[in-house]
Structure formats: structure tokens, C-alpha cells
Design a protein around this motif. Structure first.
Motif, mmCIF file in Angstrom:
data_model
loop_
_atom_site.group_PDB
_atom_site.id
_atom_site.type_symbol
_atom_site.label_atom_id
_atom_site.label_comp_id
_atom_site.label_asym_id
_atom_site.label_seq_id
_atom_site.Cartn_x
_atom_site.Cartn_y
_atom_site.Cartn_z
ATOM 1 N N TYR A 1 0.877 -1.343 -0.122
ATOM 2 C CA TYR A 1 -0.051 -0.060 -0.044
ATOM 3 C C TYR A 1 1.065 1.368 -0.055
ATOM 4 C CZ TYR A 1 -3.968 -3.140 1.719
ATOM 5 O OH TYR A 1 -4.643 -4.272 1.463
ATOM 6 N N GLU B 1 -4.875 8.260 2.623
ATOM 7 C CA GLU B 1 -5.142 6.726 2.918
ATOM 8 C C GLU B 1 -4.368 5.982 1.969
ATOM 9 O OE1 GLU B 1 -9.313 6.232 1.262
ATOM 10 O OE2 GLU B 1 -8.717 6.639 -0.971
ATOM 11 N N VAL C 1 -3.448 3.101 -0.650
ATOM 12 C CA VAL C 1 -4.116 2.628 -2.064
ATOM 13 C C VAL C 1 -3.213 1.463 -2.098
ATOM 14 C CG1 VAL C 1 -4.360 3.520 -4.315
ATOM 15 C CG2 VAL C 1 -4.709 4.955 -2.643
ATOM 16 N N GLN D 1 -1.083 -1.110 -4.290
ATOM 17 C CA GLN D 1 -0.340 -1.224 -5.499
ATOM 18 C C GLN D 1 -0.305 -2.228 -6.179
ATOM 19 O OE1 GLN D 1 1.270 2.337 -6.365
ATOM 20 N NE2 GLN D 1 -0.428 2.513 -4.765
#
Length: 232
Positions: A144, A150, A152, A154
Motif C-alpha cells: 500500500y 489513505e 492505496v 499497488q
């Protein structure tokens, strides 16, 4: 009027425990980050501006207990403080947030997908890596990136981390005599970096090859009537 520096009142690393004293419940929680650290030590042997912690407490608030990732990487910090090395990672002393935190999930969940993930986001640690080797239907590795408040997810394996100039991923290999999927570092072309054990094997093979070539050359010289032992 007295000069007051609030940092002088905060506990130092020597005053704080180096972990949460909770033992890991899976050997992989120690071996996997230990392997990543060992590979980095080979790659960055001449660099002294990084630190990789394994099962070490990160103190982010003097009023709260530390958070203890299975592994974490910081850049732009002293690799070695003194002969005793680090006891813990204290943010108000280091003045550098880790760039990556790693959690290895075992059969007993420890908040890797909930409380720890939330706290790492609040700390704004750029990369949060979760490795769950027990997964069968979903990819075991999740990387992430902190984007706009926040994390996300990958895509891919390995995943390129431009700020670190490395990729992290998993594949089958052998470490300490154990053959299974391990986490490794990769270059920009997705070529895996060797472990210390593999480097030693390659070095030994090269030395053997060089010795064999020298022996063949010596035999050829002797065939031509030249004593190689007399050559300077």
C-alpha cells in the motif's frame, strides 16, 4: 527567563523498552524481515544513511506504548549510533518517519488489516507492506502507498518503490536451507537481488572457475615447453 526545550523532557531510547516484549508467534515473522535486512546490508554496504529495524518498537508518542512492526525501513538516518546500536526507534530523536513498515501475518491476527494499518496511515508512513503466506485465493503480498490521506493498494509483483529505488516482491527460493516463498528486493528491471548465501555461492563458483582456467593455462604452457612456475 529560563530557556525551555520540551524535547529535553522526553524519554530517550535508553529509557524505553526496545519492543513490546510479545514474542512472535511464527518463525517467518523474524526470518522474512531478517532476510530483507541482510540483502540491504549487501546492497548498501557503503551507505550509512539508512536503518532497517526487525521487531523493534517505534515510539511515536511519549504517552503511548510503541508500535512494533515485524520490519521497517528508514532513510536519511544514521545507520549506527554507537557500539550498542539502537535499542528502539524514537521519532523525537530520529526526526525521520520510517518510509516503509512490514507486517507478516500468522494464524493469529494482530491488527495487520485494521488497527495497525490505521495507525501507520495516521503516522503517514509512505509504504505499508503486508505479507500473508497463508493466503491461497488472494495474492499473499499487498503493498500500500499512502496517497491523499489513505492507503492505496499497488498492483503487481514485485512492486516498484521509487523513493527507495528498489522493488519488493516474493518468489520461491532457499534461505537458511528452507525452500519456500520469500520476500526479496528487486531492481527496476524486476531482477531479484541475491541473498548473502547466494552471493557466497557465486563467489565460490567464480573462484573455482578462475582456478580451473589457471590450471588449463599452465598445462598448455607446459605442453609448449614453458615452465609456468618460472614466469614472473
Amino acid at each position: 527567563m529560563l530557556n525551555y526545550n520540551p524535547l529535553h523532557c522526553l524519554p530517550s531510547a535508553e529509557d524505553l523498552p526496545d519492543s513490546d516484549d510479545e514474542p512472535v508467534d511464527n518463525q517467518l515473522q523474524h526470518l522474512i524481515p531478517g532476510l530483507l535486512e541482510a540483502i540491504l546490508a549487501c546492497l548498501w554496504t557503503n551507505r550509512m544513511d539508512w536503518f532497517f529495524g526487525v521487531d523493534m518498537g517505534i515510539y511515536y508518542d511519549p504517552e503511548l506504548p510503541p508500535i512494533v512492526p515485524d520490519g521497517f525501513l528508514s532513510l536519511g538516518v544514521e545507520r549506527v549510533f554507537d557500539d550498542n546500536l539502537r535499542l528502539s526507534y524514537v521519532l523525537w530523536e530520529e526526526k525521520a518517519m520510517p518510509i516503509m513498515a512490514l507486517e507478516v501475518v500468522s494464524h493469529r491476527r494482530r491488527g495487520e488489516y485494521t488497527s495497525k494499518k490505521k495507525l501507520y496511515a495516521e503516522m503517514e508512513i509512505l509504504y505499508y507492506v503486508v505479507y500473508n503466506p497463508q493466503r491461497r485465493r488472494k495474492p499473499p503480498l499487498e503493498v500500500y502507498r499512502f496517497v491523499n490521506g489513505e492507503y492505496v493498494l499497488q498492483p503487481g509483483n514485485p512492486v516498484w518503490l521509487p523513493e527507495i529505488n528498489l522493488a519488493i516482491g516474493y518468489e520461491r527460493g532457499t534461505y537458511q536451507g528452507i525452500t519456500r516463498d520469500w520476500l526479496y528486493w528487486y531492481d527496476a528491471q524486476k531482477v531479484r537481488y541475491l541473498t548473502p548465501e547466494e552471493r557466497a555461492i557465486v563467489a565460490e563458483q567464480r573462484a573455482t572457475t578462475a582456478e580451473q582456467r589457471a590450471q588449463r593455462l599452465a598445462e598448455e604452457l607446459r605442453r609448449l615447453g614453458i615452465n609456468p612456475d618460472t614466469l614472473s
